[in-house]
Design a protein around this motif. Structure first.
Motif, PDB file in Angstrom:
ATOM      1  N   MET A   1     -20.523  17.347 -19.827  1.00 12.19           N
ATOM      2  CA  MET A   1     -19.843  17.569 -18.691  1.00 12.19           C
ATOM      3  C   MET A   1     -20.599  17.941 -17.913  1.00 12.19           C
ATOM      4  O   MET A   1     -20.689  19.817 -18.623  1.00 12.19           O
ATOM      5  CB  MET A   1     -18.295  17.675 -18.987  1.00 12.19           C
ATOM      6  N   PRO A   2     -21.109  18.529 -16.389  1.00 10.38           N
ATOM      7  CA  PRO A   2     -22.135  19.241 -15.547  1.00 10.38           C
ATOM      8  C   PRO A   2     -20.600  20.905 -15.444  1.00 10.38           C
ATOM      9  O   PRO A   2     -20.006  19.748 -15.257  1.00 10.38           O
ATOM     10  CB  PRO A   2     -22.399  18.436 -14.769  1.00 10.38           C
ATOM     11  N   PRO A   3     -21.431  21.833 -15.461  1.00 13.10           N
ATOM     12  CA  PRO A   3     -20.820  22.770 -14.862  1.00 13.10           C
ATOM     13  C   PRO A   3     -20.279  22.608 -13.646  1.00 13.10           C
ATOM     14  O   PRO A   3     -20.892  22.140 -12.747  1.00 13.10           O
ATOM     15  CB  PRO A   3     -21.762  23.532 -15.541  1.00 13.10           C
ATOM     16  N   GLU A   4     -18.994  23.704 -13.735  1.00 15.74           N
ATOM     17  CA  GLU A   4     -18.895  23.470 -12.367  1.00 15.74           C
ATOM     18  C   GLU A   4     -19.620  24.205 -11.220  1.00 15.74           C
ATOM     19  O   GLU A   4     -19.659  24.891 -11.770  1.00 15.74           O
ATOM     20  CB  GLU A   4     -17.290  23.617 -12.400  1.00 15.74           C
ATOM     21  N   THR A   5     -19.763  23.370  -9.723  1.00 14.98           N
ATOM     22  CA  THR A   5     -20.315  24.523  -8.791  1.00 14.98           C
ATOM     23  C   THR A   5     -18.982  24.815  -7.994  1.00 14.98           C
ATOM     24  O   THR A   5     -18.466  24.513  -7.952  1.00 14.98           O
ATOM     25  CB  THR A   5     -20.577  23.183  -8.055  1.00 14.98           C
ATOM     26  N   THR A   6     -19.972  25.787  -7.554  1.00  9.08           N
ATOM     27  CA  THR A   6     -18.742  26.512  -6.210  1.00  9.08           C
ATOM     28  C   THR A   6     -18.257  25.709  -5.526  1.00  9.08           C
ATOM     29  O   THR A   6     -17.182  25.571  -4.862  1.00  9.08           O
ATOM     30  CB  THR A   6     -20.089  27.493  -6.170  1.00  9.08           C
ATOM     31  N   SER A   7     -18.692  24.837  -5.133  1.00  8.78           N
ATOM     32  CA  SER A   7     -18.302  23.873  -3.327  1.00  8.78           C
ATOM     33  C   SER A   7     -17.589  23.156  -4.071  1.00  8.78           C
ATOM     34  O   SER A   7     -16.501  23.257  -3.530  1.00  8.78           O
ATOM     35  CB  SER A   7     -18.896  22.749  -2.459  1.00  8.78           C
ATOM     36  N   SER A   8     -17.596  22.663  -5.276  1.00  7.62           N
ATOM     37  CA  SER A   8     -16.567  21.397  -6.376  1.00  7.62           C
ATOM     38  C   SER A   8     -14.893  23.001  -6.536  1.00  7.62           C
ATOM     39  O   SER A   8     -13.675  22.702  -6.540  1.00  7.62           O
ATOM     40  CB  SER A   8     -16.654  21.206  -7.188  1.00  7.62           C
ATOM     41  N   ARG A   9     -15.762  23.961  -6.964  1.00  7.33           N
ATOM     42  CA  ARG A   9     -14.642  24.773  -7.060  1.00  7.33           C
ATOM     43  C   ARG A   9     -13.567  25.584  -5.754  1.00  7.33           C
ATOM     44  O   ARG A   9     -12.294  25.364  -5.766  1.00  7.33           O
ATOM     45  CB  ARG A   9     -15.162  25.988  -7.479  1.00  7.33           C
ATOM     46  N   ILE A  10     -14.307  25.851  -5.138  1.00  6.35           N
ATOM     47  CA  ILE A  10     -13.791  25.957  -3.073  1.00  6.35           C
ATOM     48  C   ILE A  10     -12.671  24.651  -3.604  1.00  6.35           C
ATOM     49  O   ILE A  10     -11.097  24.607  -2.498  1.00  6.35           O
ATOM     50  CB  ILE A  10     -14.964  26.683  -2.580  1.00  6.35           C
ATOM     51  N   LYS A  11     -13.487  23.175  -2.891  1.00  3.60           N
ATOM     52  CA  LYS A  11     -12.868  22.186  -2.866  1.00  3.60           C
ATOM     53  C   LYS A  11     -11.280  22.452  -3.202  1.00  3.60           C
ATOM     54  O   LYS A  11     -10.306  22.137  -2.921  1.00  3.60           O
ATOM     55  CB  LYS A  11     -12.992  21.306  -2.580  1.00  3.60           C
ATOM     56  N   ARG A  12     -11.166  22.689  -4.878  1.00  2.00           N
ATOM     57  CA  ARG A  12     -10.175  22.733  -5.761  1.00  2.00           C
ATOM     58  C   ARG A  12      -8.864  23.875  -4.861  1.00  2.00           C
ATOM     59  O   ARG A  12      -8.524  23.085  -5.191  1.00  2.00           O
ATOM     60  CB  ARG A  12     -10.729  21.891  -7.132  1.00  2.00           C
ATOM     61  N   ARG A  14      -9.502  24.530  -1.938  1.00  2.00           N
ATOM     62  CA  ARG A  14      -8.384  24.677  -0.983  1.00  2.00           C
ATOM     63  C   ARG A  14      -7.228  23.918  -1.270  1.00  2.00           C
ATOM     64  O   ARG A  14      -5.872  23.582  -0.237  1.00  2.00           O
ATOM     65  CB  ARG A  14      -9.224  24.055   0.205  1.00  2.00           C
ATOM     66  N   ALA A  15      -7.274  22.583  -1.593  1.00  2.00           N
ATOM     67  CA  ALA A  15      -6.762  21.514  -1.776  1.00  2.00           C
ATOM     68  C   ALA A  15      -5.751  22.280  -3.106  1.00  2.00           C
ATOM     69  O   ALA A  15      -4.390  21.964  -1.785  1.00  2.00           O
ATOM     70  CB  ALA A  15      -7.300  20.429  -2.810  1.00  2.00           C
ATOM     71  N   ALA A  16      -5.743  23.098  -3.832  1.00  2.00           N
ATOM     72  CA  ALA A  16      -4.599  23.426  -4.390  1.00  2.00           C
ATOM     73  C   ALA A  16      -3.748  24.501  -3.429  1.00  2.00           C
ATOM     74  O   ALA A  16      -2.202  24.834  -3.499  1.00  2.00           O
ATOM     75  CB  ALA A  16      -5.213  24.888  -5.496  1.00  2.00           C
ATOM     76  N   THR A  17      -4.296  25.249  -2.411  1.00  2.34           N
ATOM     77  CA  THR A  17      -3.475  25.966  -1.374  1.00  2.34           C
ATOM     78  C   THR A  17      -2.839  25.050  -0.672  1.00  2.34           C
ATOM     79  O   THR A  17      -1.414  25.877  -0.189  1.00  2.34           O
ATOM     80  CB  THR A  17      -4.641  27.305  -0.814  1.00  2.34           C
ATOM     81  N   ARG A  18      -3.270  24.452  -0.225  1.00  5.43           N
ATOM     82  CA  ARG A  18      -2.796  23.474   0.757  1.00  5.43           C
ATOM     83  C   ARG A  18      -2.094  23.052  -0.046  1.00  5.43           C
ATOM     84  O   ARG A  18      -0.221  22.771   0.979  1.00  5.43           O
ATOM     85  CB  ARG A  18      -3.727  22.096   1.184  1.00  5.43           C
ATOM     86  N   ALA A  19      -1.481  22.243  -0.746  1.00  4.67           N
ATOM     87  CA  ALA A  19      -0.804  21.892  -1.583  1.00  4.67           C
ATOM     88  C   ALA A  19       1.164  22.841  -1.995  1.00  4.67           C
ATOM     89  O   ALA A  19       1.760  22.472  -1.620  1.00  4.67           O
ATOM     90  CB  ALA A  19      -1.118  21.196  -3.299  1.00  4.67           C
ATOM     91  N   ARG A  20       0.663  24.047  -2.155  1.00  6.33           N
ATOM     92  CA  ARG A  20       1.173  24.795  -2.505  1.00  6.33           C
ATOM     93  C   ARG A  20       2.521  25.540  -0.767  1.00  6.33           C
ATOM     94  O   ARG A  20       2.965  25.345  -0.768  1.00  6.33           O
ATOM     95  CB  ARG A  20       0.563  26.450  -2.610  1.00  6.33           C
TER      96      ARG A  20
END
Length: 194
Positions: A1-12, A14-20
């Motif tokens: 599994m490739p390491p998580e990128t900064t961009s994917s972490r930020i998107k995740r 953002r999605a979590a904040t929006r959901a909260r």
């Protein structure tokens, strides 16, 4: 599994904040209505800066619209035996636990905010397009079929309001089994079995 990128972490994130924010808004609007809920309240409940509400939703009104959107009716609600539809509808409105909406049916949040014309129109559309339309098919038609379907809908919503908003003791303490003989009488008076 490739390491998580900064961009994917930020998107995740953002999605979590929006959901909260959306979860916090559902609870606030269900309890306090549109006017009784502030952007600051919702942001505080979600532990974020109030500016994020505007970033993710654009306005309090758009947040309200998304938070109070009634989920598409479940297949089991409208897909079961036709003659059991009234009991399933009543169970959904009055007895089902909606944890994402403070335990109440999403229509209750809209009812608490019905002082706004747009909310009243959404509520009317939701009730007419979902519940009344389905019940009208059980009336057997006739010149007063739509009226009878609306009367049955009013009865169901009234039970939901008395249970969750007003908290009258007899209805709040009633179980679906307690209401069953009364449901049968209302069905006999307003709807047809078939």
């Amino acid at each position: 599994m490739p390491p998580e990128t900064t961009s994917s972490r930020i998107k995740r994130d953002r999605a979590a904040t929006r959901a909260r924010l959306l979860d916090a808004a559902r609870l606030r609007f269900a309890r306090d209505g549109f006017d009784g809920t502030s952007v600051r309240d919702v942001a505080g409940d979600a532990a974020v800066d109030p500016a994020l509400v505007f970033r993710y939703f654009g306005s309090k009104k758009k947040l309200f619209d998304e938070a109070t959107a009634v989920p598409e009716p479940a297949a089991e609600l409208f897909g079961g035996p036709r003659e059991e539809l009234p009991a399933r509808l009543l169970g959904s409105i009055a007895f089902q636990d909606w944890p994402s909406h403070a335990g109440e049916h999403p229509l209750i949040a809209m009812l608490r905010s019905s002082g706004h014309a747009e909310t009243r129109e959404r509520l009317r559309e939701e009730v007419c397009e979902t519940y009344v339309r389905a019940l009208a098919e059980l009336t057997g038609g006739g010149p007063d079929g739509d009226l009878r379907a609306e009367l049955f809908s009013a009865w169901m919503l009234g039970i939901g309001v008395l249970r969750s908003v007003i908290g009258t003791p007899a209805i709040t303490g009633a179980t679906p089994e307690d209401l069953e003989p009364h449901l049968e009488k209302v069905i006999a008076a307003l709807l047809e079995r078939g």
